[in-house]
Design a protein around this motif. Structure first.
Motif, PDB file in Angstrom:
ATOM      1  N   PRO A 101      12.115 -28.707  75.959  1.00  0.00           N
ATOM      2  CA  PRO A 101      11.345 -29.573  76.858  1.00  0.00           C
ATOM      3  C   PRO A 101      11.488 -31.037  76.465  1.00  0.00           C
ATOM      4  N   ALA A 102      11.207 -31.921  77.412  1.00  0.00           N
ATOM      5  CA  ALA A 102      11.248 -33.357  77.130  1.00  0.00           C
ATOM      6  C   ALA A 102      10.072 -33.783  76.257  1.00  0.00           C
ATOM      7  N   ILE A 103       8.959 -33.075  76.351  1.00  0.00           N
ATOM      8  CA  ILE A 103       7.731 -33.458  75.643  1.00  0.00           C
ATOM      9  C   ILE A 103       7.691 -32.874  74.232  1.00  0.00           C
ATOM     10  N   ARG A 104       6.944 -33.551  73.362  1.00  0.00           N
ATOM     11  CA  ARG A 104       6.673 -33.083  71.995  1.00  0.00           C
ATOM     12  C   ARG A 104       5.167 -33.153  71.773  1.00  0.00           C
ATOM     13  N   PRO A 105       4.614 -32.301  70.912  1.00  0.00           N
ATOM     14  CA  PRO A 105       3.189 -32.424  70.602  1.00  0.00           C
ATOM     15  C   PRO A 105       2.880 -33.819  70.052  1.00  0.00           C
ATOM     16  N   THR A 106       1.735 -34.361  70.491  1.00  0.00           N
ATOM     17  CA  THR A 106       1.351 -35.713  70.085  1.00  0.00           C
ATOM     18  C   THR A 106       0.101 -35.744  69.222  1.00  0.00           C
ATOM     19  N   LYS A 107      -0.493 -34.593  68.956  1.00  0.00           N
ATOM     20  CA  LYS A 107      -1.728 -34.551  68.181  1.00  0.00           C
ATOM     21  C   LYS A 107      -1.981 -33.137  67.662  1.00  0.00           C
ATOM     22  N   HIS A 108      -2.873 -33.051  66.686  1.00  0.00           N
ATOM     23  CA  HIS A 108      -3.393 -31.778  66.190  1.00  0.00           C
ATOM     24  C   HIS A 108      -4.845 -31.700  66.632  1.00  0.00           C
ATOM     25  N   ILE A 109      -5.238 -30.574  67.261  1.00  0.00           N
ATOM     26  CA  ILE A 109      -6.624 -30.416  67.682  1.00  0.00           C
ATOM     27  C   ILE A 109      -7.266 -29.230  66.965  1.00  0.00           C
ATOM     28  N   PHE A 110      -8.579 -29.261  66.896  1.00  0.00           N
ATOM     29  CA  PHE A 110      -9.381 -28.242  66.211  1.00  0.00           C
ATOM     30  C   PHE A 110      -9.001 -28.093  64.743  1.00  0.00           C
ATOM     31  N   VAL A 111      -8.676 -29.209  64.093  1.00  0.00           N
ATOM     32  CA  VAL A 111      -8.366 -29.142  62.657  1.00  0.00           C
ATOM     33  C   VAL A 111      -9.607 -28.833  61.831  1.00  0.00           C
ATOM     34  N   GLY A 112     -10.786 -28.974  62.420  1.00  0.00           N
ATOM     35  CA  GLY A 112     -12.017 -28.599  61.725  1.00  0.00           C
ATOM     36  C   GLY A 112     -12.086 -27.116  61.430  1.00  0.00           C
ATOM     37  N   SER A 113     -11.294 -26.312  62.140  1.00  0.00           N
ATOM     38  CA  SER A 113     -11.269 -24.870  61.880  1.00  0.00           C
ATOM     39  C   SER A 113      -9.861 -24.374  61.541  1.00  0.00           C
ATOM     40  N   LYS A 114      -9.007 -25.280  61.062  1.00  0.00           N
ATOM     41  CA  LYS A 114      -7.631 -24.872  60.729  1.00  0.00           C
ATOM     42  C   LYS A 114      -7.622 -23.900  59.550  1.00  0.00           C
ATOM     43  N   ALA A 115      -6.529 -23.195  59.408  1.00  0.00           N
ATOM     44  CA  ALA A 115      -6.368 -22.266  58.286  1.00  0.00           C
ATOM     45  C   ALA A 115      -6.426 -23.041  56.969  1.00  0.00           C
ATOM     46  N   PRO A 116      -7.268 -22.637  56.038  1.00  0.00           N
ATOM     47  CA  PRO A 116      -7.402 -23.394  54.787  1.00  0.00           C
ATOM     48  C   PRO A 116      -6.128 -23.388  53.941  1.00  0.00           C
ATOM     49  N   TRP A 117      -5.255 -22.442  54.165  1.00  0.00           N
ATOM     50  CA  TRP A 117      -4.027 -22.347  53.382  1.00  0.00           C
ATOM     51  C   TRP A 117      -2.895 -23.188  53.966  1.00  0.00           C
ATOM     52  N   PHE A 118      -3.136 -23.838  55.116  1.00  0.00           N
ATOM     53  CA  PHE A 118      -2.098 -24.640  55.762  1.00  0.00           C
ATOM     54  C   PHE A 118      -2.408 -26.125  55.605  1.00  0.00           C
TER      55      PHE A 118
END
Length: 139
Positions: A101-118
């Motif tokens: 695709p022409a688009i790329r992710p521009t942000k990370h969302i819901f990092v308040g509940s991200k996997a603690p090991w990542f």
């Protein structure tokens, strides 16, 4: 308008989507992690009518209702897309796209509940919750 192809792991479901995504992000919520089996789900959002199933409509497994659901292949389990925003948009799981695709992710969302090991190691903005509902995590 360029049309992209996408498919599940086993090829039982295939789709076509316009390369006209409105936004893209990496979602770290627990639902996306469980649905993908990964640390986060890279997705691209587009109006629902811009995505068309080209093969295997009868192989879709829907979790949810008409206005909000996840669509998986019932043969291999791949998450293909999520219907969101009261049924108006789909969030295409970018890992299922065959074409670039022409688009790329521009942000990370819901990092308040991200996997603690990542650990997020790029410089994209990070938001504790949904980008509309909260500011960057650093604020």
């Amino acid at each position: 308008m360029r049309i992209l192809a996408g498919q599940c792991l086993c090829g039982a479901v295939r789709y076509a989507v316009a390369d006209a995504f409105a936004y893209a992000a990496n979602c770290h919520c627990s639902n996306c992690r469980r649905a993908t089996g990964s640390a986060f789900k890279p997705f691209a959002g587009i109006a629902r009518d811009k995505l068309r199933i080209t093969k295997g409509d009868d192989n879709l497994q829907i979790f949810g209702d008409q206005n909000g659901h996840d669509a998986h292949c019932k043969v291999c389990g791949s998450l293909l897309y999520s219907v969101v925003r009261d049924g108006a948009f789909v969030h295409v799981a970018m890992g299922t796209l065959v074409d670039e695709p022409a688009i790329r992710p521009t942000k990370h969302i819901f990092v308040g509940s991200k996997a603690p090991w990542f650990t997020i190691t790029d410089d994209l903005p990070q938001y504790q919750e949904h980008v509309v509902a909260a500011g960057p995590a650093a604020e």
